[in-house]
Design a protein around this motif. Structure first.
Motif, mmCIF file in Angstrom:
data_model
loop_
_atom_site.group_PDB
_atom_site.id
_atom_site.type_symbol
_atom_site.label_atom_id
_atom_site.label_comp_id
_atom_site.label_asym_id
_atom_site.label_seq_id
_atom_site.Cartn_x
_atom_site.Cartn_y
_atom_site.Cartn_z
ATOM 1 N N ASN A 264 0.832 -1.199 0.000
ATOM 2 C CA ASN A 264 0.000 0.000 0.000
ATOM 3 C C ASN A 264 0.871 1.255 0.000
ATOM 4 O O ASN A 264 2.095 1.170 -0.162
ATOM 5 C CB ASN A 264 -0.965 -0.011 1.187
ATOM 6 N N GLU A 265 0.230 2.395 0.173
ATOM 7 C CA GLU A 265 0.963 3.656 0.127
ATOM 8 C C GLU A 265 2.074 3.704 1.173
ATOM 9 O O GLU A 265 3.172 4.215 0.913
ATOM 10 C CB GLU A 265 0.009 4.837 0.350
ATOM 11 N N CYS A 296 -1.568 2.713 -6.510
ATOM 12 C CA CYS A 296 -1.324 3.315 -5.205
ATOM 13 C C CYS A 296 -1.038 4.790 -5.435
ATOM 14 O O CYS A 296 -0.149 5.141 -6.214
ATOM 15 C CB CYS A 296 -0.129 2.651 -4.513
#
Length: 632
Positions: A264-265, A296
């Motif tokens: 994820n980010e 993302c």
């Protein structure tokens, strides 16, 4: 009747109440809550008509943090012998947590069984424990737990959440070994660890630089049937990146995909930050593209990290391209990104581009702060435009931005560099008139500038003022004064100041620059034996010579001795002495100088160097470094 309607009705009922000042003064007081709302009705078990209204009010007042009204509701419920359910107390505990009132939460918890005839369970206990930990009162949290589990007639049986909170408090206190013990006891207490348990312990181990133990928990949790989440991997990746082990961090990302966890980010931001710290900006930019292709969304932290990293590498123009990409994707550029870019462009000799970027920033409605103004002032001074920089300073003050030490010191340096010593001194005086706090940065800049232009008497006055103001000189100030004294031919006074330096705190200890100033002066005065004695003292104080040190002595041996010497034996002996002190990096610098000057070390010295460099741990470290460069 809806909750909102009930709340409004209650407020109308409360509006007729007398003020607190009039209470207890013989004036008849109506009940704190309107009786008609809670009219009596036949009991149905332990529940009576109106109880749900009270519960709704508790929710409402807790949500709005109206604790005075909340206390009134609890008081009225007690008077009417209403039933208190734990669910309402959980709502109140959360409200106390949001309001940063751990003492109120603790007090209410202890009053539950006696004042409200509601026996707290582990749910209430965990809620209060969480409030205490969130406020950073870790010792109190552990005491609260110990008191609760040791109390007689308690209705509290710790569950997984309880242990997770305990582990968090212990790790925050740095008691990781104790946290591991509690973690190992959990299965025996019929509380098998969950993914949050593992994440908490992994994070604690990583913060204590016990990365290998943290990574081993990843395999253990999967063996125990607990599947890692993206947060689990992010904790480990962050720990590895901070340690600089990007190869293992990259392998963990591959492992994430194998386990069905998509980065994820946070994952990408952590890796990009790690790459920037290691100076691998091209890979960081490549990873940014991969991040976007994986759907993302980068944030301003991602872009800011890359921009800052590129600027530090002297690649301000590439950083501008990243900024343009950032704007094209709809992100606003903040002041810190602009300040990094403006500073980088000036340092790279692109002053016109820096000024153009400043204009664009203003046109886009981004209001500059102290950091951005200071970057522009420093850049203009680097370009030899201190007068323009001074105009920016006045504009900065008019706009309500307070100049800091960096702002003033940059402007003072600019005037000294332009040869306008009087203007730099005047700026100093203006700062004093406006009661600007004089710190060691200002003094160091002023002393250095005055000594460079040969104004030793003024520098001595500033030095005296600095000491009288109780401001301790740092290494820069000391070195500048020593340089000024040496330039004036006062070598004995310079050495006296140097010996005073040796008695100061760490930040005021002489560094290689200080020693080189003295080496150069002593050698120019043909005091070579004193220079050698000072070199011995330097080595004894664990300060390694640098390239400038070598060049000073090589020039002296070549020009001041009869017959001249090439300096090979001198440098060779210096290498051996450093190796004897286990200062391999310092010895390596000397060997580099020898090779550049075509002065190869003796065979025996080469043997020592190779032996030190090829110790198993050093070889493995070099191999690991190679893999890190190849794997990612």
């Amino acid at each position: 009747m809806t909750k909102l309607t009930v709340a409004n009705t209650i407020r109308r009922g409360l509006s007729s109440l007398p003020s607190k000042a009039s209470r207890g003064q013989g004036i008849p007081q109506p009940p704190p809550l309107a009786d008609q709302i809670f009219s009596s009705a036949p009991q149905s078990g332990s529940f009576r008509l109106g109880d749900s209204t009270f519960y709704s009010l508790i929710h409402h007042y807790a949500h709005t943090a109206d604790f005075a009204s909340l206390d009134d509701v609890l008081c009225r419920m007690k008077l009417q012998n209403r039933v208190f359910i734990e669910k309402c107390f959980l709502v109140i505990f959360k409200a106390y947590g949001r309001a940063h009132l751990p003492d109120k939460a603790l007090d209410l918890f202890h009053r539950m069984p006696h004042d409200f005839r509601c026996i707290p369970t582990v749910k209430s206990f965990n809620s209060v424990l969480n409030v205490i930990i969130k406020e950073g009162f870790y010792h109190r949290a552990l005491d609260f737990y110990n008191d609760a589990v040791s109390a007689k007639n308690t209705n509290i049986s710790p569950n997984v959440l309880t242990f997770n909170l305990l582990l968090k408090a212990m790790c925050k206190l740095g008691w990781v070994d104790r946290a591991v013990e509690v973690f190992r006891e959990m299965p025996q207490r019929k509380c098998p660890p969950d993914v949050y348990t593992y994440c908490t312990l992994m994070d604690g181990l990583c913060k204590e630089d016990r990365i290998d133990e943290a990574v081993s928990l990843l395999d253990e949790m999967q063996t125990e049937g607990c599947f890692p989440s993206p947060v689990t991997f992010n904790v480990l990746i962050n720990g590895l990146c901070k340690k600089g082990d990007l190869a293992r961090a990259a392998k963990l990302v591959d492992n994430m995909f194998l386990k069905g966890c998509c980065p994820n980010e946070v994952t990408y931001n952590t890796l990009i930050h790690g790459l920037c710290i290691k100076g691998k900006l091209d890979k960081a930019v490549s990873l940014l593209d991969r991040m976007v292709s994986s759907n993302c969304i980068p944030n301003d932290i991602t872009y800011g990290t890359i921009v800052s990293g590129l600027v530090k590498q002297g690649r301000a123009e590439d950083a501008v391209e990243v900024m343009i990409s950032m704007q094209e994707r709809g992100y606003g550029v903040n002041e810190y990104v602009y300040s990094a870019l403006i500073s980088g462009l000036f340092k790279g000799g692109k002053s016109e581009d820096a000024k153009k970027l400043w204009t664009q920033m203003i046109e886009k409605g981004c209001k500059p702060n102290t950091v951005v103004y200071s970057a522009l002032i420093d850049g203009l001074c680097r370009e030899g435009q201190p007068n323009e920089a001074e105009e920016v300073l006045y504009e900065m003050i008019d706009e309500g931005c307070t100049p800091n030490a960096y702002t003033y010191s940059s402007l003072m340096k600019g005037f000294f560099k332009a040869g306008n010593c009087n203007k730099a001194i005047q700026l100093w005086k203006d700062m004093a008139e406006h009661e600007c706090i004089h710190n060691k940065v200002y003094y160091s800049v002023l002393i250095h500038g005055l000594c460079e232009v040969g104004n030793l008497s003024e520098a001595m006055m500033v030095w005296t003022d600095m000491l009288e103001k109780g401001c301790k000189p740092d290494a820069v100030a000391y070195s500048s004064m020593i340089q000024g004294l040496c330039n004036a031919g006062s070598i004995e006074e310079a050495l006296k100041l140097f010996h005073e330096m040796l008695c100061q705190e760490t930040e005021s200890q002489p560094d290689v620059i200080t020693y080189n100033i003295l080496f150069n002066t002593l050698c120019n005065q043909n005091s070579i034996s004193r220079a050698i004695d000072l070199l011995n003292s330097m080595l004894d104080r664990a300060c390694d010579p640098d390239i400038a040190t070598c060049n000073i002595f090589l020039r002296t041996l070549r020009e001041k001795l009869d017959p001249p010497q090439d300096g090979r034996e001198f440098l060779d002996e210096l290498v051996i002495r450093l190796l004897n002190r286990q200062r391999v990096s310092g010895a390596s610098i000397i060997v580099q100088v020898m090779l550049q000057k075509f002065l190869p070390p003796k065979a025996s010295t080469w043997g020592r160097v190779v032996q030190e460099l090829c110790k198993p741990k050093k070889v493995q470290a070099a191999i690991d470094q190679c893999w890190r460069n190849l794997d990612f």
